[in-house]
Scaffold this motif. Structure first.
Motif, PDB file in Angstrom:
ATOM      1  N   GLY A  37      11.328   3.549  46.879  1.00  0.00           N
ATOM      2  CA  GLY A  37      10.006   3.212  46.192  1.00  0.00           C
ATOM      3  C   GLY A  37       9.092   2.805  47.009  1.00  0.00           C
ATOM      4  N   ASN A 115      12.793   0.118  38.575  1.00  0.00           N
ATOM      5  CA  ASN A 115      11.740   0.582  37.768  1.00  0.00           C
ATOM      6  C   ASN A 115      11.760   0.511  36.041  1.00  0.00           C
ATOM      7  N   GLY A 142       7.465   6.270  40.200  1.00  0.00           N
ATOM      8  CA  GLY A 142       8.777   5.917  39.738  1.00  0.00           C
ATOM      9  C   GLY A 142       8.623   4.989  38.561  1.00  0.00           C
ATOM     10  N   THR A 198       0.219   0.001  37.774  1.00  0.00           N
ATOM     11  CA  THR A 198       1.155  -0.114  38.865  1.00  0.00           C
ATOM     12  C   THR A 198       0.338   0.070  40.326  1.00  0.00           C
ATOM     13  N   ALA A 223       0.234  -0.111  44.245  1.00  0.00           N
ATOM     14  CA  ALA A 223       0.329   1.129  45.076  1.00  0.00           C
ATOM     15  C   ALA A 223      -1.101   1.721  45.673  1.00  0.00           C
ATOM     16  N   PHE A 248       2.963  -9.442  36.710  1.00  0.00           N
ATOM     17  CA  PHE A 248       4.195  -9.446  36.332  1.00  0.00           C
ATOM     18  C   PHE A 248       5.117  -8.906  37.633  1.00  0.00           C
ATOM     19  N   SER A 249       6.043  -9.625  37.916  1.00  0.00           N
ATOM     20  CA  SER A 249       6.980  -9.444  38.986  1.00  0.00           C
ATOM     21  C   SER A 249       8.277  -9.480  38.658  1.00  0.00           C
ATOM     22  N   LEU A 250       9.234  -8.678  38.806  1.00  0.00           N
ATOM     23  CA  LEU A 250      10.698  -9.022  38.383  1.00  0.00           C
ATOM     24  C   LEU A 250      11.252 -10.170  39.131  1.00  0.00           C
ATOM     25  N   VAL A 294       6.924   8.841  49.532  1.00  0.00           N
ATOM     26  CA  VAL A 294       6.420   7.878  48.788  1.00  0.00           C
ATOM     27  C   VAL A 294       5.123   7.309  49.282  1.00  0.00           C
ATOM     28  N   GLY A 297       2.461   9.545  47.797  1.00  0.00           N
ATOM     29  CA  GLY A 297       2.018   9.468  46.341  1.00  0.00           C
ATOM     30  C   GLY A 297       2.636  10.629  46.103  1.00  0.00           C
TER      31      GLY A 297
HETATM   32  N1  LIG Z   1       6.525  -5.871  39.121  1.00  0.00           N
HETATM   33  C1  LIG Z   1       7.599  -5.527  39.819  1.00  0.00           C
HETATM   34  O1  LIG Z   1       8.517  -6.226  39.673  1.00  0.00           O
HETATM   35  C2  LIG Z   1       7.703  -4.376  40.527  1.00  0.00           C
HETATM   36  C3  LIG Z   1       8.798  -3.835  41.100  1.00  0.00           C
HETATM   37  C4  LIG Z   1       8.930  -2.655  41.929  1.00  0.00           C
HETATM   38  C5  LIG Z   1       7.703  -2.120  42.428  1.00  0.00           C
HETATM   39  N2  LIG Z   1       6.643  -2.694  42.117  1.00  0.00           N
HETATM   40  C6  LIG Z   1       5.244  -2.159  42.603  1.00  0.00           C
HETATM   41  O2  LIG Z   1       4.911  -1.326  41.782  1.00  0.00           O
HETATM   42  C7  LIG Z   1       3.919  -0.195  42.446  1.00  0.00           C
HETATM   43  C8  LIG Z   1       4.272   0.947  42.167  1.00  0.00           C
HETATM   44  O3  LIG Z   1       5.780   1.284  42.394  1.00  0.00           O
HETATM   45  P1  LIG Z   1       6.454   2.832  42.178  1.00  0.00           P
HETATM   46  O4  LIG Z   1       7.696   2.928  42.815  1.00  0.00           O
HETATM   47  O5  LIG Z   1       5.981   3.224  40.778  1.00  0.00           O
HETATM   48  O6  LIG Z   1       5.434   3.529  43.320  1.00  0.00           O
HETATM   49  P2  LIG Z   1       5.353   5.239  43.319  1.00  0.00           P
HETATM   50  O7  LIG Z   1       6.645   5.854  42.889  1.00  0.00           O
HETATM   51  O8  LIG Z   1       5.019   5.444  44.789  1.00  0.00           O
HETATM   52  O9  LIG Z   1       4.030   5.299  42.251  1.00  0.00           O
HETATM   53  C9  LIG Z   1       2.920   4.979  42.276  1.00  0.00           C
HETATM   54  C10 LIG Z   1       2.039   6.025  41.679  1.00  0.00           C
HETATM   55  O10 LIG Z   1       0.618   5.325  41.646  1.00  0.00           O
HETATM   56  C11 LIG Z   1      -0.270   6.438  41.763  1.00  0.00           C
HETATM   57  N3  LIG Z   1      -1.043   5.988  43.086  1.00  0.00           N
HETATM   58  C12 LIG Z   1      -0.633   6.137  44.034  1.00  0.00           C
HETATM   59  N4  LIG Z   1      -1.599   5.391  44.952  1.00  0.00           N
HETATM   60  C13 LIG Z   1      -2.823   5.526  44.234  1.00  0.00           C
HETATM   61  C14 LIG Z   1      -4.298   5.363  44.541  1.00  0.00           C
HETATM   62  N5  LIG Z   1      -4.822   4.921  45.644  1.00  0.00           N
HETATM   63  N6  LIG Z   1      -4.958   5.190  43.503  1.00  0.00           N
HETATM   64  C15 LIG Z   1      -4.574   5.556  42.092  1.00  0.00           C
HETATM   65  N7  LIG Z   1      -3.260   5.990  41.899  1.00  0.00           N
HETATM   66  C16 LIG Z   1      -2.398   5.781  43.024  1.00  0.00           C
HETATM   67  C17 LIG Z   1       0.473   7.859  41.721  1.00  0.00           C
HETATM   68  O11 LIG Z   1       0.720   8.389  40.708  1.00  0.00           O
HETATM   69  P3  LIG Z   1      -0.329   9.577  39.998  1.00  0.00           P
HETATM   70  O12 LIG Z   1      -0.470  10.367  40.969  1.00  0.00           O
HETATM   71  O13 LIG Z   1       0.415   9.999  38.838  1.00  0.00           O
HETATM   72  O14 LIG Z   1      -1.568   8.917  39.634  1.00  0.00           O
HETATM   73  C18 LIG Z   1       1.712   7.293  42.623  1.00  0.00           C
HETATM   74  O15 LIG Z   1       2.780   8.223  42.084  1.00  0.00           O
HETATM   75  C19 LIG Z   1       4.187  -0.587  43.795  1.00  0.00           C
HETATM   76  O16 LIG Z   1       2.965  -1.171  44.374  1.00  0.00           O
HETATM   77  C20 LIG Z   1       5.382  -1.435  43.927  1.00  0.00           C
HETATM   78  O17 LIG Z   1       5.453  -2.311  44.869  1.00  0.00           O
HETATM   79  C21 LIG Z   1       6.593  -3.875  41.394  1.00  0.00           C
END
Ligand SMILES: NC(=O)c1ccc[n+]([C@@H]2O[C@H](COP(=O)([O-])OP(=O)(O)OC[C@H]3O[C@@H](n4cnc5c(N)ncnc54)[C@H](OP(=O)(O)O)[C@@H]3O)[C@@H](O)[C@H]2O)c1
Length: 308
Positions: A37, A115, A142, A198, A223, A248-250, A294, A297
């Protein structure tokens, strides 16, 4: 064992490395599937808050596998750690594992993994309820594909922000009733009870401004980069509507709460209310390609690596 290591160039290379040795209070997990991810992209670049990362690191924060030793020997688990997951064996604290049913497909569990926990707990943090209008940024990612499904299962009206018509159609199949293509306009025109974000980055304040009265915004990822500085100014400008902003973070969730949330997620999956979305299954030797996908995107849902 085989592991994918970040080289000085920033690229991953899958090579033979010494087997890890668990210390006191740790377990060794024989890996069946690895969740790839955006966290891994940030760790590989050395940009993940609170982690060193960069060259020499084996990225990967979640695996599915079987514990080899100690009190938990033989248990099938979803295991978390700060890094080290892109490997055939994984070491983590004995408390950083969650139970996985014996008959569950490891790839599907990896596609749910953290996720699904983020999606579930972010919606809960927002007190999302039936009838709420919920906007999801990063909906095709994700976390996003699972948030879309869970918000719909709650009975919310879901708007998915994504980057193409094709992704939008798939999000409709997962429960979104409205699609907003972020490549054609900056922000939607409507207001929302809840935003789950996200992506963050420069657009954060604009999306925050979409909250209606008593709206709740959960920032759960970045992201698209760190949020812009005008976020607080937007909150104050909209003071009369009483908006709430949560981060929010896990990482901040206590182990018993994480276990409870995982049991809830697993039950939703087993009832068919949550479906893992797997973009692709790749070999550990293809880790460099996985992380490039990843980073760009490209994936819709989750990329899962298989150690063998
Ligand atoms: N809170 C927590 O505990 C936690 C846990 C794990 C991950 N995270 C974080 O959550 C975020 C997303 O993780 P993920 O694994 O879901 O990532 P991912 O699978 O790469 O999905 C992110 C999505 O955001 C969109 N995106 C990417 N770059 C963008 C940009 N510059 N502008 C607008 N939209 C954009 C795209 O979706 P579309 O093309 O469909 O718009 C992409 O598929 C990351 O920053 C990760 O570090 C947080």
């Amino acid at each position: 064992m085989l592991a994918a290591v970040v080289r000085e160039s920033g690229k991953l290379e899958t090579v033979e490395v010494p087997d890890p040795v668990p210390g006191p209070g740790q377990v060794l997990v024989d890996v069946e599937a690895i969740g790839a991810g955006y966290v891994d992209v940030m760790i590989s670049r050395g940009q993940y808050p609170g982690a060193t990362g960069g060259a020499g690191t084996v990225p990967g924060v979640e695996v599915v596998g079987r514990v080899r030793d100690g009190d938990l020997a033989g248990r099938r688990v979803l295991a978390f750690a700060g890094d080290g997951g892109y490997a055939e064996q994984f070491v983590t604290g004995a408390s950083a594992v969650l139970p996985v049913p014996e008959d569950a497909d490891a790839t599907e569990v990896a596609a749910l993994g953290m996720n699904a926990l983020v999606a579930h707990l972010a919606l809960r943090r927002a007190s999302a309820a039936a009838g709420d209008s919920v906007l999801i940024r990063g909906a095709g990612g994700g976390i996003g594909v699972l948030t879309t499904q869970l918000a719909r299962a709650i009975g919310a009206d879901v708007t998915a922000v994504t980057s193409s018509q094709a992704r939008g159609e798939r999000l409709r199949e997962l429960g979104a009733s409205r699609i907003f293509d972020r490549t054609t306009a900056e922000v939607p025109a409507e207001s929302y009870d809840v935003v789950i974000d996200t992506v963050a980055g420069p657009g954060t304040a604009s999306y925050l401004g979409l909250l209606g009265g008593n709206g709740r915004y959960v920032l759960a990822g970045a992201a698209g980069g760190m949020p812009s500085d005008d976020v607080v100014a937007t909150l104050l400008r909209d003071f009369h509507r009483s908006p709430s902003l949560f981060a929010f973070s896990l990482n901040s969730v206590a182990a018993p709460d994480l276990l409870r949330a995982w049991e809830e997620v697993t039950a939703l999956w087993q009832r068919g209310e949550l479906t893992p979305v797997i973009h692709d299954r790749l070999k550990l030797g293809e880790a460099a390609h996985a992380i490039e996908l990843v980073e760009r995107g490209t994936p819709f849902g989750k990329v899962v690596l298989l150690p063998r």
